[in-house]
Design an enzyme around this catalytic site. Structure first.
Site, PDB file in Angstrom:
ATOM      1  N   ARG A 237      -6.152 -23.068  23.843  1.00 19.33           N
ATOM      2  CA  ARG A 237      -6.325 -21.795  23.141  1.00 19.33           C
ATOM      3  C   ARG A 237      -6.720 -22.008  21.684  1.00 19.33           C
ATOM      4  NH1 ARG A 237      -1.329 -17.901  24.827  1.00 19.33           N
ATOM      5  NH2 ARG A 237      -0.257 -19.236  23.292  1.00 19.33           N
TER       6      ARG A 237
ATOM      7  N   ARG B  14      17.276 -16.656  28.586  1.00 16.68           N
ATOM      8  CA  ARG B  14      16.601 -17.953  28.575  1.00 16.68           C
ATOM      9  C   ARG B  14      17.523 -19.076  29.039  1.00 16.68           C
ATOM     10  NH1 ARG B  14      11.695 -18.447  26.062  1.00 16.68           N
ATOM     11  NH2 ARG B  14      10.986 -16.720  24.760  1.00 16.68           N
TER      12      ARG B  14
ATOM     13  N   LYS C 171       3.706 -14.889  31.883  1.00 13.89           N
ATOM     14  CA  LYS C 171       4.768 -13.884  31.956  1.00 13.89           C
ATOM     15  C   LYS C 171       4.385 -12.604  31.223  1.00 13.89           C
ATOM     16  CE  LYS C 171       8.132 -16.423  30.329  1.00 13.89           C
ATOM     17  NZ  LYS C 171       7.387 -17.690  30.153  1.00 13.89           N
TER      18      LYS C 171
ATOM     19  N   ARG D  89      -3.257 -22.875  16.831  1.00 12.44           N
ATOM     20  CA  ARG D  89      -1.923 -22.620  16.300  1.00 12.44           C
ATOM     21  C   ARG D  89      -1.024 -23.832  16.528  1.00 12.44           C
ATOM     22  NH1 ARG D  89       0.251 -16.980  18.638  1.00 12.44           N
ATOM     23  NH2 ARG D  89       1.254 -18.589  19.907  1.00 12.44           N
TER      24      ARG D  89
ATOM     25  N   ARG E  76       7.951 -27.793  24.254  1.00  7.54           N
ATOM     26  CA  ARG E  76       8.431 -26.498  24.750  1.00  7.54           C
ATOM     27  C   ARG E  76       8.781 -26.585  26.233  1.00  7.54           C
ATOM     28  NH1 ARG E  76       3.784 -22.430  23.281  1.00  7.54           N
ATOM     29  NH2 ARG E  76       5.195 -20.878  24.194  1.00  7.54           N
TER      30      ARG E  76
END
Length: 216
Positions: A127, A88, A13, A159, A170
């Protein structure tokens, strides 16, 4: 054009918002950017937001809504905007609808970036972030075989919100709270969906083709 971008975490996004907003010559308004700026700045709001973000949960509505209202009232957003990260959930969507109605405005289109859960996990859990310069690398896409940044030599780390268990949480949060937006905006007849897999440029082209009929 007044546009909302929706899709699961890892759908791209942020990247697509930048390209689409540039193509349409409208401001990109991202709640994520606002939250990250507060987190890095160590503000009280940032500290609060970070406790939610690290768990993969959503920042409370009242904080988000106040930020968005202030941003949409600025001069550069009067002729159009692209919202990334808001609304959201359906409650926020209704607040946004009423907010725009107060200003004699309405959304033109809602663009959904469609990508499956396994692809999201592959993108996000791979990542690695440089502890020195902050650059993000990917173990698969950048073919990273070591734990050093190619740009500055800093140590790479994963992270907390990129760990697989957090990513999957999530996605669960998204399905529970955000996915109903798809049905809500479909009922409003302003929802269009595009396949968000493949090269960035191809996804952007699909997106522009999809929203073209809604341009005034």
């Amino acid at each position: 054009m007044r546009l909302v971008l929706v899709g699961p975490p890892g759908a791209g996004k942020g990247t697509q918002a930048q390209y689409i907003a540039s193509n349409l010559s409208i401001p990109k308004i991202s709640t994520g950017d606002i939250f990250r700026a507060n987190v890095s700045g160590g503000t009280e709001l940032g500290k609060l937001a970070k406790t939610y973000m690290d768990r993969g949960d959503l920042v409370p509505d009242e904080v988000t809504i106040a930020m968005v209202r202030d941003r949409l009232s600025e001069d550069d957003a009067q002729d159009g905007f692209l919202l990334d990260g808001f609304p959201r959930n359906v409650a926020q969507a209704e607040i946004l609808r009423d907010m725009l109605k107060d200003w004699s405005q309405a959304l033109d289109v809602v663009l959904e970036l469609v990508v499956d859960d396994d692809e999201v996990v592959r993108r996000l859990a791979g990542r690695r972030t440089c502890s020195q310069c902050g650059r993000i690398w990917h173990v698969e896409f950048d073919d990273k075989k070591d734990d050093k940044c190619d740009a500055c030599g800093g140590a790479l780390f994963q992270r907390d919100d990129d760990k697989e268990e957090t990513v999957r949480h999530r996605l669960e949060v998204y399905q529970e709270q955000t996915a109903p937006l798809v049905s809500y905006y479909a009922d409003e007849h302003i929802l269009v969906g595009v396949d968000a897999t493949g090269p960035v440029e191809e996804v952007t082209q699909r997106a522009m083709d999809a929203i073209r009929p809604y341009m005034g």
